[in-house]
Design a protein around this motif. Sequence first.
Motif, short mmCIF file in Angstrom:
data_model
loop_
_atom_site.label_atom_id
_atom_site.label_comp_id
_atom_site.label_asym_id
_atom_site.label_seq_id
_atom_site.Cartn_x
_atom_site.Cartn_y
_atom_site.Cartn_z
N PRO A 283 36.55 71.60 8.59
CA PRO A 283 36.35 71.48 10.04
C PRO A 283 37.68 71.67 10.78
CG PRO A 283 35.31 69.65 8.86
CD PRO A 283 36.17 70.38 7.86
N THR B 291 39.87 66.94 7.94
CA THR B 291 39.69 67.83 9.09
C THR B 291 41.04 68.36 9.51
OG1 THR B 291 37.74 66.62 9.86
CG2 THR B 291 38.89 67.95 11.50
N LYS C 174 39.25 71.22 14.60
CA LYS C 174 38.91 70.62 15.89
C LYS C 174 40.16 70.39 16.75
CE LYS C 174 34.80 68.21 14.15
NZ LYS C 174 34.06 66.93 14.10
N ASP D 110 38.83 58.75 11.31
CA ASP D 110 37.40 58.92 11.62
C ASP D 110 36.80 60.13 10.90
OD1 ASP D 110 37.49 56.73 13.29
OD2 ASP D 110 37.85 57.91 15.11
N GLU D 111 37.59 61.19 10.74
CA GLU D 111 37.09 62.43 10.14
C GLU D 111 38.09 62.96 9.10
OE1 GLU D 111 34.94 65.11 13.05
OE2 GLU D 111 36.19 63.96 14.44
#
Length: 396
Positions: free
Chosen positions: A197, A121, A199, A117-118
């Motif tokens: 990013p 990251t 997370k 999805d990302e």
Amino acid sequence: MTTVPFDINKIKSLNICIVVPTYNNQNTLQRVLDSLLPFTSNIIIVNDGSTDATLEILKNYSQLTQIHHPINEGKGMALRNGFKKALELKYRYAITIDSDGQHFASDLPIFIEAIEDEPNTLFIGSRNMKHDNVPQKSSFGNKFSNFWFWFETGIKLQDTQSGYRLYPIQIIPKNFFTTKFEFEIEVIVRSAWKGIPVKNIPVQVLYDPVERVSHFRPFKDFTRISILNTVLVFVSLIYIKPKVFFFSFKRKGIKKFISENILHNQDSNFKKSASIALGVFIGVSPFWGFQTILVLALAVVLRLNKVLAFAFTNVSFPPFIPFIIYASLKLGGWFMTSDAIISFDKSLTYSDVKANFLQYIVGSFMLATFSGFIIGSIAYFVLVFFTTFKNKSRHA
């Protein structure tokens, strides 16, 4: 925890490997490796100079990539060498999992789904630190680490110390300074500074006081981590935050900066004007060379708008400095007995300031207080007027 449907071919298609650093974890190592094999054989084991039965155990996994350190070099060095090998083997991502048995291979699909999805990251597995068996020192250390990570990067995480992570190894920094446990702080802070990013994703955790062996040395390693955070905070305040601000300001321009950071910012009018007042006060005060550190630190402590406070310290940009020094000397002279005749008609020199240093310091703080109060007050009334006008226009 809900099981995520998983296609084992995804690890291969996404070019992911698993890096397992291990040091004297003979009780749990085999179980960890056996739990990973149903998912992938793209496993790099880094034996960091173990002195127990680790070497004998690893003889049963000759099909896996292995790195053996002749002596214990620290978890950070084990991870660094694991990443180096992963890059040599052309992997794009590396998932790290500790060999002490606290993590579950069944959580691998969560990382795979997240990176799909990302992409690019850096994901950190967020553990439930309220678990009954979680040591109190681990919970405190995590909160401590979370705070400093937020201070250094502006990113809020629930868990910054988990060893269960997914690294986009092709784009994270390549050269590091730390070799022990503190490496896991350095790599995420510097990755965040690079714009990657960072997370959290939820993972399970098992703390078995019988089998689990921790090599964290509270005094030595906590000291190392504290020293590292001190350095990172200093770099953040001196270089990273000013750099981010200037690039942001340059990209936005004055008009857009005022619109986004002052007029349409969600902070209260008082908070915004207080941030402006703080910036002006620090900018005019005689803290030359330390203004950025002071204003950002005070903005954090006072919970003010860091961007606005920093922006308004620039009232002391070079063309204004002679006027600020002159005004400080004159204002200080009104409240102190001085034979000095300071005139702006002649060149104001360093010798003038040095000869009347106390007068300058007193006047500088007075000018800073007066300027901060006046400009902050004007900003408050302008913001109140703008807010009132905007509300009337909205209901017209």
